[in-house]
Structure formats: C-alpha cells, structure tokens
Design a protein around this motif. Structure first.
Motif, PDB file in Angstrom:
ATOM      1  N   ILE A  50       6.909   6.503  10.022  1.00 48.68           N
ATOM      2  CA  ILE A  50       6.486   5.330   9.266  1.00 48.68           C
ATOM      3  C   ILE A  50       7.604   4.965   8.295  1.00 48.68           C
ATOM      4  O   ILE A  50       8.189   5.832   7.655  1.00 48.68           O
ATOM      5  N   ASN A  51       7.871   3.682   8.190  1.00 50.13           N
ATOM      6  CA  ASN A  51       8.861   3.179   7.246  1.00 50.13           C
ATOM      7  C   ASN A  51       8.166   2.070   6.456  1.00 50.13           C
ATOM      8  O   ASN A  51       7.823   1.041   7.021  1.00 50.13           O
ATOM      9  N   MET A  52       7.917   2.307   5.167  1.00 50.48           N
ATOM     10  CA  MET A  52       7.119   1.376   4.368  1.00 50.48           C
ATOM     11  C   MET A  52       7.902   0.839   3.184  1.00 50.48           C
ATOM     12  O   MET A  52       8.683   1.551   2.562  1.00 50.48           O
ATOM     13  N   GLN A  53       7.646  -0.399   2.853  1.00 48.73           N
ATOM     14  CA  GLN A  53       8.124  -1.001   1.606  1.00 48.73           C
ATOM     15  C   GLN A  53       6.948  -0.960   0.629  1.00 48.73           C
ATOM     16  O   GLN A  53       5.887  -1.512   0.921  1.00 48.73           O
ATOM     17  N   VAL A  54       7.125  -0.284  -0.496  1.00 45.11           N
ATOM     18  CA  VAL A  54       6.049  -0.124  -1.471  1.00 45.11           C
ATOM     19  C   VAL A  54       6.506  -0.656  -2.829  1.00 45.11           C
ATOM     20  O   VAL A  54       7.588  -0.305  -3.307  1.00 45.11           O
ATOM     21  N   GLN A  55       5.689  -1.505  -3.424  1.00 48.05           N
ATOM     22  CA  GLN A  55       5.943  -1.975  -4.783  1.00 48.05           C
ATOM     23  C   GLN A  55       4.851  -1.421  -5.682  1.00 48.05           C
ATOM     24  O   GLN A  55       3.670  -1.472  -5.358  1.00 48.05           O
ATOM     25  N   LEU A  56       5.252  -0.901  -6.835  1.00 52.83           N
ATOM     26  CA  LEU A  56       4.296  -0.472  -7.855  1.00 52.83           C
ATOM     27  C   LEU A  56       4.503  -1.329  -9.083  1.00 52.83           C
ATOM     28  O   LEU A  56       5.640  -1.608  -9.476  1.00 52.83           O
ATOM     29  N   TYR A  57       3.402  -1.735  -9.686  1.00 50.13           N
ATOM     30  CA  TYR A  57       3.462  -2.634 -10.831  1.00 50.13           C
ATOM     31  C   TYR A  57       2.538  -2.114 -11.921  1.00 50.13           C
ATOM     32  O   TYR A  57       1.423  -1.672 -11.652  1.00 50.13           O
ATOM     33  N   SER A  58       3.005  -2.162 -13.146  1.00 44.68           N
ATOM     34  CA  SER A  58       2.176  -1.847 -14.307  1.00 44.68           C
ATOM     35  C   SER A  58       2.489  -2.868 -15.386  1.00 44.68           C
ATOM     36  O   SER A  58       3.651  -3.138 -15.679  1.00 44.68           O
ATOM     37  N   SER A  59       1.443  -3.451 -15.963  1.00 46.11           N
ATOM     38  CA  SER A  59       1.643  -4.534 -16.917  1.00 46.11           C
ATOM     39  C   SER A  59       1.987  -4.053 -18.318  1.00 46.11           C
ATOM     40  O   SER A  59       2.634  -4.765 -19.065  1.00 46.11           O
ATOM     41  N   SER A  60       1.570  -2.849 -18.689  1.00 42.44           N
ATOM     42  CA  SER A  60       1.847  -2.390 -20.061  1.00 42.44           C
ATOM     43  C   SER A  60       1.707  -0.878 -20.168  1.00 42.44           C
ATOM     44  O   SER A  60       0.832  -0.368 -20.854  1.00 42.44           O
ATOM     45  N   ALA A  61       2.569  -0.166 -19.490  1.00 37.74           N
ATOM     46  CA  ALA A  61       2.472   1.298 -19.523  1.00 37.74           C
ATOM     47  C   ALA A  61       3.846   1.910 -19.308  1.00 37.74           C
ATOM     48  O   ALA A  61       4.804   1.218 -19.014  1.00 37.74           O
ATOM     49  N   THR A  62       3.916   3.221 -19.464  1.00 37.30           N
ATOM     50  CA  THR A  62       5.157   3.942 -19.194  1.00 37.30           C
ATOM     51  C   THR A  62       5.141   4.547 -17.797  1.00 37.30           C
ATOM     52  O   THR A  62       6.087   5.211 -17.411  1.00 37.30           O
ATOM     53  N   LEU A  63       4.061   4.327 -17.054  1.00 31.01           N
ATOM     54  CA  LEU A  63       3.929   4.877 -15.712  1.00 31.01           C
ATOM     55  C   LEU A  63       3.674   3.766 -14.708  1.00 31.01           C
ATOM     56  O   LEU A  63       2.936   2.829 -14.987  1.00 31.01           O
ATOM     57  N   ALA A  64       4.287   3.890 -13.571  1.00 36.86           N
ATOM     58  CA  ALA A  64       3.960   3.031 -12.431  1.00 36.86           C
ATOM     59  C   ALA A  64       4.049   3.945 -11.213  1.00 36.86           C
ATOM     60  O   ALA A  64       5.093   4.084 -10.591  1.00 36.86           O
ATOM     61  N   ARG A  65       2.936   4.640 -10.947  1.00 42.72           N
ATOM     62  CA  ARG A  65       2.920   5.617  -9.867  1.00 42.72           C
ATOM     63  C   ARG A  65       1.802   5.323  -8.883  1.00 42.72           C
ATOM     64  O   ARG A  65       0.771   4.773  -9.246  1.00 42.72           O
ATOM     65  N   GLY A  66       2.025   5.737  -7.650  1.00 41.16           N
ATOM     66  CA  GLY A  66       1.019   5.640  -6.610  1.00 41.16           C
ATOM     67  C   GLY A  66       1.149   6.809  -5.664  1.00 41.16           C
ATOM     68  O   GLY A  66       2.105   7.581  -5.740  1.00 41.16           O
ATOM     69  N   ASN A  67       0.184   6.963  -4.780  1.00 48.34           N
ATOM     70  CA  ASN A  67       0.170   8.060  -3.817  1.00 48.34           C
ATOM     71  C   ASN A  67      -0.081   7.517  -2.419  1.00 48.34           C
ATOM     72  O   ASN A  67      -0.838   6.561  -2.245  1.00 48.34           O
ATOM     73  N   LEU A  68       0.535   8.159  -1.442  1.00 48.60           N
ATOM     74  CA  LEU A  68       0.346   7.810  -0.037  1.00 48.60           C
ATOM     75  C   LEU A  68      -0.066   9.057   0.736  1.00 48.60           C
ATOM     76  O   LEU A  68       0.352  10.167   0.406  1.00 48.60           O
ATOM     77  N   ARG A  69      -0.884   8.870   1.773  1.00 46.39           N
ATOM     78  CA  ARG A  69      -1.239   9.925   2.718  1.00 46.39           C
ATOM     79  C   ARG A  69      -1.469   9.282   4.069  1.00 46.39           C
ATOM     80  O   ARG A  69      -1.852   8.123   4.157  1.00 46.39           O
ATOM     81  N   ILE A  70      -1.270  10.055   5.122  1.00 48.27           N
ATOM     82  CA  ILE A  70      -1.571   9.589   6.465  1.00 48.27           C
ATOM     83  C   ILE A  70      -2.903  10.204   6.885  1.00 48.27           C
ATOM     84  O   ILE A  70      -3.108  11.411   6.745  1.00 48.27           O
TER      85      ILE A  70
END
Length: 154
Positions: A50-70
């Motif tokens: 799998i080859n994915m383009q992932v964008q993470l966005y946070s409007s007012s924080a010090t973190l912009a994290r996400g998780n992926l699983r198959i």
C-alpha cells in the motif's frame, strides 16, 4: 506440479483510491483504500503493498497524529486487524509551538506478507483514526493512494 510453481507469482490485483477521504473519528474507520483477492490455493501467500498519501491537520494544538492499520475479511466473516497485529502505524508528529495550526503531508508505504490459508475471497482494507489531531485525510491530491495484492504460490 505444485512444487514447480512454488515461489512464482499468481494473480496481481491493484486498486487506486480516486477521491480524498477525511476521518475525524478517534476510532478506527474504514478507508476506501482496499480490495480483494481470491487465492488459488490455501498454501498461497499474499503480498500486500500500500502506498498512501496522508494529511494530518490540527487547528490549535502541538500534536497532529493519526494511526493506520490494515484489516482483513475472509469470506465475509467480518473485518479484523491483521497488520500490525498488536500495534499501529503512527503518522504525523509533535511540534514545539502551542496553539498553532498544523498541517502535515506524508507518503506512507505499508508492506507485509500474509498467509490467509483459504481459497475464499480475502478483502484487505486500510483503517485510520485521528489521534490528537482535528482530522486525518487520505488523499489523492498528490497521487493516488494505491493497494497492490500479489499472490505468491507455495
């Protein structure tokens, strides 16, 4: 004979996500990146790429994290996590400024070899969740997110 085919490639299935998808839940949510393959023998292995383009966005924080699983579904029995089995693939990051707007883009490759031990249809699908972000977007804006399933004969 079957031994003569060992290690050879069988069928190859490809799928490209053609529209961006935004995930705002902090629970794992199915993405539209996924497809199925029906192995020709129970001994076949499936190479999942799998080859994915992932964008993470946070409007007012010090973190912009996400998780992926198959996740995998065999013969319509329901989806369950298959890779990584007991962990997650982390995307995004932590930043040194507070109360700022953050937007990250990452190209994420996911590769693993599966042994589904079946000749029923095997469906693979990427699931994602935002984790300390406002949203996670699986995008096709900078190139499609794609999945390739390759049967390896045993």
């Amino acid at each position: 004979s079957a031994a003569d085919n060992a290690g050879k490639l069988g069928q190859i299935i490809t799928q490209a996500q053609t529209a961006s998808q935004c995930i705002t839940s902090n629970s794992f949510t199915a993405t539209t990146t996924g497809t199925s393959i029906t192995p020709s023998a129970t001994s076949s292995k499936i190479l999942v790429q799998i080859n994915m383009q992932v964008q993470l966005y946070s409007s007012s924080a010090t973190l912009a994290r996400g998780n992926l699983r198959i996740y995998r579904d065999i013969g319509g029995a329901g989806y369950s996590a298959v890779y990584p089995l007991t962990d997650v693939i982390n995307v995004g990051g932590t930043y040194n400024s507070s109360a700022i707007e953050i937007s990250t883009y990452q190209r994420v490759p996911l590769i693993f070899l599966d042994s589904p031990n079946t000749t029923s249809a095997v469906n693979y699908k990427v699931y994602g969740r935002q984790n300390n972000a406002s949203s996670m977007t699986i995008s096709n804006s900078n190139g499609d997110s794609t999945m390739i399933l390759t049967e390896i004969l045993a």
